[in-house]
Design a protein around this motif. Structure first.
Motif, PDB file in Angstrom:
ATOM      1  N   GLY A   1      65.398  16.433 -21.825  1.00 27.46           N
ATOM      2  CA  GLY A   1      66.153  16.720 -23.028  1.00 27.46           C
ATOM      3  C   GLY A   1      67.467  16.003 -23.061  1.00 27.46           C
ATOM      4  O   GLY A   1      67.610  14.905 -22.557  1.00 27.46           O
ATOM      5  N   SER A   2      68.467  16.644 -23.650  1.00 31.36           N
ATOM      6  CA  SER A   2      69.749  16.014 -23.867  1.00 31.36           C
ATOM      7  C   SER A   2      70.463  15.723 -22.565  1.00 31.36           C
ATOM      8  O   SER A   2      70.213  16.353 -21.547  1.00 31.36           O
ATOM      9  CB  SER A   2      70.631  16.910 -24.750  1.00 31.36           C
ATOM     10  N   ALA A   3      71.391  14.759 -22.619  1.00 30.41           N
ATOM     11  CA  ALA A   3      72.104  14.342 -21.411  1.00 30.41           C
ATOM     12  C   ALA A   3      72.842  15.527 -20.811  1.00 30.41           C
ATOM     13  O   ALA A   3      73.596  16.215 -21.475  1.00 30.41           O
ATOM     14  CB  ALA A   3      73.098  13.236 -21.761  1.00 30.41           C
ATOM     15  N   GLY A   4      72.647  15.741 -19.521  1.00 31.80           N
ATOM     16  CA  GLY A   4      73.322  16.801 -18.803  1.00 31.80           C
ATOM     17  C   GLY A   4      72.740  18.175 -19.037  1.00 31.80           C
ATOM     18  O   GLY A   4      73.207  19.142 -18.455  1.00 31.80           O
ATOM     19  N   GLY A   5      71.721  18.293 -19.907  1.00 29.10           N
ATOM     20  CA  GLY A   5      71.152  19.591 -20.204  1.00 29.10           C
ATOM     21  C   GLY A   5      69.929  19.877 -19.376  1.00 29.10           C
ATOM     22  O   GLY A   5      69.436  19.038 -18.627  1.00 29.10           O
ATOM     23  N   VAL A   6      69.432  21.099 -19.478  1.00 27.05           N
ATOM     24  CA  VAL A   6      68.204  21.494 -18.802  1.00 27.05           C
ATOM     25  C   VAL A   6      67.276  22.107 -19.830  1.00 27.05           C
ATOM     26  O   VAL A   6      67.719  22.663 -20.838  1.00 27.05           O
ATOM     27  CB  VAL A   6      68.469  22.504 -17.648  1.00 27.05           C
ATOM     28  N   THR A   7      65.987  21.989 -19.588  1.00 27.15           N
ATOM     29  CA  THR A   7      64.998  22.602 -20.455  1.00 27.15           C
ATOM     30  C   THR A   7      63.895  23.178 -19.601  1.00 27.15           C
ATOM     31  O   THR A   7      63.868  23.013 -18.382  1.00 27.15           O
ATOM     32  CB  THR A   7      64.381  21.568 -21.423  1.00 27.15           C
ATOM     33  N   GLY A   8      62.952  23.828 -20.243  1.00 32.85           N
ATOM     34  CA  GLY A   8      61.742  24.289 -19.578  1.00 32.85           C
ATOM     35  C   GLY A   8      61.890  25.652 -18.944  1.00 32.85           C
ATOM     36  O   GLY A   8      62.902  26.336 -19.035  1.00 32.85           O
ATOM     37  N   THR A   9      60.826  26.048 -18.276  1.00 31.24           N
ATOM     38  CA  THR A   9      60.752  27.352 -17.626  1.00 31.24           C
ATOM     39  C   THR A   9      61.475  27.331 -16.289  1.00 31.24           C
ATOM     40  O   THR A   9      61.308  26.422 -15.490  1.00 31.24           O
ATOM     41  CB  THR A   9      59.286  27.747 -17.412  1.00 31.24           C
ATOM     42  N   VAL A  10      62.283  28.357 -16.052  1.00 29.61           N
ATOM     43  CA  VAL A  10      62.928  28.572 -14.756  1.00 29.61           C
ATOM     44  C   VAL A  10      62.382  29.879 -14.207  1.00 29.61           C
ATOM     45  O   VAL A  10      62.585  30.944 -14.785  1.00 29.61           O
ATOM     46  CB  VAL A  10      64.460  28.649 -14.883  1.00 29.61           C
ATOM     47  N   THR A  11      61.641  29.788 -13.109  1.00 29.45           N
ATOM     48  CA  THR A  11      60.999  30.961 -12.520  1.00 29.45           C
ATOM     49  C   THR A  11      61.864  31.495 -11.383  1.00 29.45           C
ATOM     50  O   THR A  11      62.130  30.783 -10.414  1.00 29.45           O
ATOM     51  CB  THR A  11      59.603  30.611 -11.992  1.00 29.45           C
ATOM     52  N   VAL A  12      62.286  32.741 -11.502  1.00 26.69           N
ATOM     53  CA  VAL A  12      63.226  33.347 -10.568  1.00 26.69           C
ATOM     54  C   VAL A  12      62.574  34.538  -9.886  1.00 26.69           C
ATOM     55  O   VAL A  12      62.140  35.484 -10.544  1.00 26.69           O
ATOM     56  CB  VAL A  12      64.512  33.796 -11.296  1.00 26.69           C
ATOM     57  N   PHE A  13      62.486  34.482  -8.565  1.00 26.62           N
ATOM     58  CA  PHE A  13      62.053  35.621  -7.757  1.00 26.62           C
ATOM     59  C   PHE A  13      63.320  36.354  -7.324  1.00 26.62           C
ATOM     60  O   PHE A  13      64.178  35.767  -6.649  1.00 26.62           O
ATOM     61  CB  PHE A  13      61.284  35.152  -6.519  1.00 26.62           C
ATOM     62  N   ALA A  14      63.440  37.628  -7.701  1.00 27.55           N
ATOM     63  CA  ALA A  14      64.684  38.354  -7.451  1.00 27.55           C
ATOM     64  C   ALA A  14      64.412  39.765  -6.967  1.00 27.55           C
ATOM     65  O   ALA A  14      63.447  40.412  -7.385  1.00 27.55           O
ATOM     66  CB  ALA A  14      65.533  38.388  -8.726  1.00 27.55           C
ATOM     67  N   ALA A  15      65.298  40.246  -6.105  1.00 24.07           N
ATOM     68  CA  ALA A  15      65.208  41.606  -5.575  1.00 24.07           C
ATOM     69  C   ALA A  15      65.157  42.621  -6.706  1.00 24.07           C
ATOM     70  O   ALA A  15      65.804  42.461  -7.746  1.00 24.07           O
ATOM     71  CB  ALA A  15      66.407  41.884  -4.675  1.00 24.07           C
ATOM     72  N   ALA A  16      64.410  43.692  -6.492  1.00 27.82           N
ATOM     73  CA  ALA A  16      64.224  44.704  -7.537  1.00 27.82           C
ATOM     74  C   ALA A  16      65.539  45.274  -8.028  1.00 27.82           C
ATOM     75  O   ALA A  16      65.685  45.614  -9.208  1.00 27.82           O
ATOM     76  CB  ALA A  16      63.324  45.820  -7.013  1.00 27.82           C
ATOM     77  N   SER A  17      66.534  45.377  -7.147  1.00 32.73           N
ATOM     78  CA  SER A  17      67.818  45.946  -7.537  1.00 32.73           C
ATOM     79  C   SER A  17      68.586  45.065  -8.512  1.00 32.73           C
ATOM     80  O   SER A  17      69.585  45.506  -9.096  1.00 32.73           O
ATOM     81  CB  SER A  17      68.681  46.204  -6.300  1.00 32.73           C
ATOM     82  N   LEU A  18      68.124  43.832  -8.716  1.00 32.55           N
ATOM     83  CA  LEU A  18      68.769  42.922  -9.664  1.00 32.55           C
ATOM     84  C   LEU A  18      68.135  42.979 -11.056  1.00 32.55           C
ATOM     85  O   LEU A  18      68.539  42.229 -11.944  1.00 32.55           O
ATOM     86  CB  LEU A  18      68.708  41.489  -9.137  1.00 32.55           C
ATOM     87  N   THR A  19      67.156  43.833 -11.252  1.00 29.56           N
ATOM     88  CA  THR A  19      66.362  43.817 -12.481  1.00 29.56           C
ATOM     89  C   THR A  19      67.208  43.850 -13.747  1.00 29.56           C
ATOM     90  O   THR A  19      67.096  42.971 -14.615  1.00 29.56           O
ATOM     91  CB  THR A  19      65.364  44.989 -12.499  1.00 29.56           C
ATOM     92  N   GLU A  20      68.050  44.845 -13.889  1.00 27.49           N
ATOM     93  CA  GLU A  20      68.816  44.982 -15.122  1.00 27.49           C
ATOM     94  C   GLU A  20      69.829  43.846 -15.287  1.00 27.49           C
ATOM     95  O   GLU A  20      69.955  43.256 -16.374  1.00 27.49           O
ATOM     96  CB  GLU A  20      69.538  46.339 -15.157  1.00 27.49           C
ATOM     97  N   SER A  21      70.552  43.529 -14.210  1.00 25.05           N
ATOM     98  CA  SER A  21      71.586  42.498 -14.302  1.00 25.05           C
ATOM     99  C   SER A  21      71.000  41.118 -14.562  1.00 25.05           C
ATOM    100  O   SER A  21      71.498  40.359 -15.406  1.00 25.05           O
ATOM    101  CB  SER A  21      72.410  42.469 -13.015  1.00 25.05           C
TER     102      SER A  21
END
Length: 261
Positions: A32-52
């Motif tokens: 995409g645009s210069a310096g930008g990001v696109t697409g899917t970002v898949t994040v594995f995160a501890a359950a305690s981070l769910t809401e945040s």
């Protein structure tokens, strides 16, 4: 777009997240645009981070049009196992350095993980604290039912440290695989108390009462985050980690009760 939350079991996670990485019009990389990001970002995160992290994911998408954040929330040890067994992911946010080390020592991180928040335990009890729990020693009363996290997950390891510090020995009626499981036992009335993170008790609102205890200061968990070595979207992963560590990301986390590192 809205950040999507995926809670999986190990059998299904690879297929589910591989499909998610191919979604959103086929935009899966950092282009995409210069310096930008696109697409899917898949994040594995501890359950305690769910809401945040769900909130941070929405904010990240708004700040980076063309991105979609997909989360897999679970116990950190289960997530570490999934990653080392080849589940596709871009970012890992763990509730303890020990579980992050499992991934790092297997060559699974791109660079050194960074601690981005800390968390402490409280005793979660029914609203109004009908059993009058004031500290860890009260959890040993005859007939009082207590839930703990299993010791292989960070909330369980922290609970063991706190109990040992207080020289309290108790036999829980259940050992849960993540902090949300332990908290749900209190919310459903299946136990009288559970040792959970302060942030999870706060997120539960009026469903529980949180009882602070001094030994929690000896069982503070550091939360590290890292871009993964085999990230399908490395630019998106780096951008997400940077956002978590930015002032807006930290404001969400400290607002939920996490402590600055």
């Amino acid at each position: 777009m809205r950040a999507r939350v995926v809670r999986t079991v190990a059998v299904a996670v690879a297929a589910t997240l591989a499909l998610a990485a191919c979604g959103d019009g086929g935009s899966t990389g950092a282009g995409g645009s210069a310096g930008g990001v696109t697409g899917t970002v898949t994040v594995f995160a501890a359950a305690s981070l769910t809401e945040s992290f769900t909130r941070i994911g929405r904010d990240f998408e708004a700040a980076n049009p063309g991105t979609a954040v997909v989360f897999n929330f679970a116990g950190s040890s289960a997530l570490a196992t999934q990653i080392t067994e080849g589940a596709p992911a871009d970012v890992f946010a763990s509730a303890s350095p020990r579980t992050m080390a499992t991934v790092r020592e297997a060559g699974g991180t791109d660079g050194e993980p960074t601690v981005f928040v800390r968390n402490q335990l409280v005793v979660a009890v029914a609203p109004g604290n009908p059993e009058g729990v004031r500290g860890l020693a009260d959890l040993t009363r005859p007939g009082l039912k207590v839930a703990l996290c299993a010791e292989q997950v960070p909330c369980g390891a922290a609970a063991r440290t706190a109990l040992d510090t207080a020289r309290v020995t108790l036999t829980p009626v259940t050992l849960e695989q993540d902090v949300k499981g332990a908290l749900s036992k209190v919310r459903l009335g299946e136990v009288d108390a559970a040792l959970v993170y302060r942030t999870d008790a706060r997120a539960a609102g009026a469903d529980v009462t949180a009882v602070e205890f001094p030994e929690s200061a000896r069982a503070v968990n550091d939360y590290p985050i890292a871009v993964l070595a085999d990230a399908p979207n490395p630019a998106g992963a780096r951008a997400f980690v940077a956002y978590v560590r930015s002032a807006p990301g930290q404001a969400v986390l400290t607002g939920a009760g996490f402590q600055a590192p």
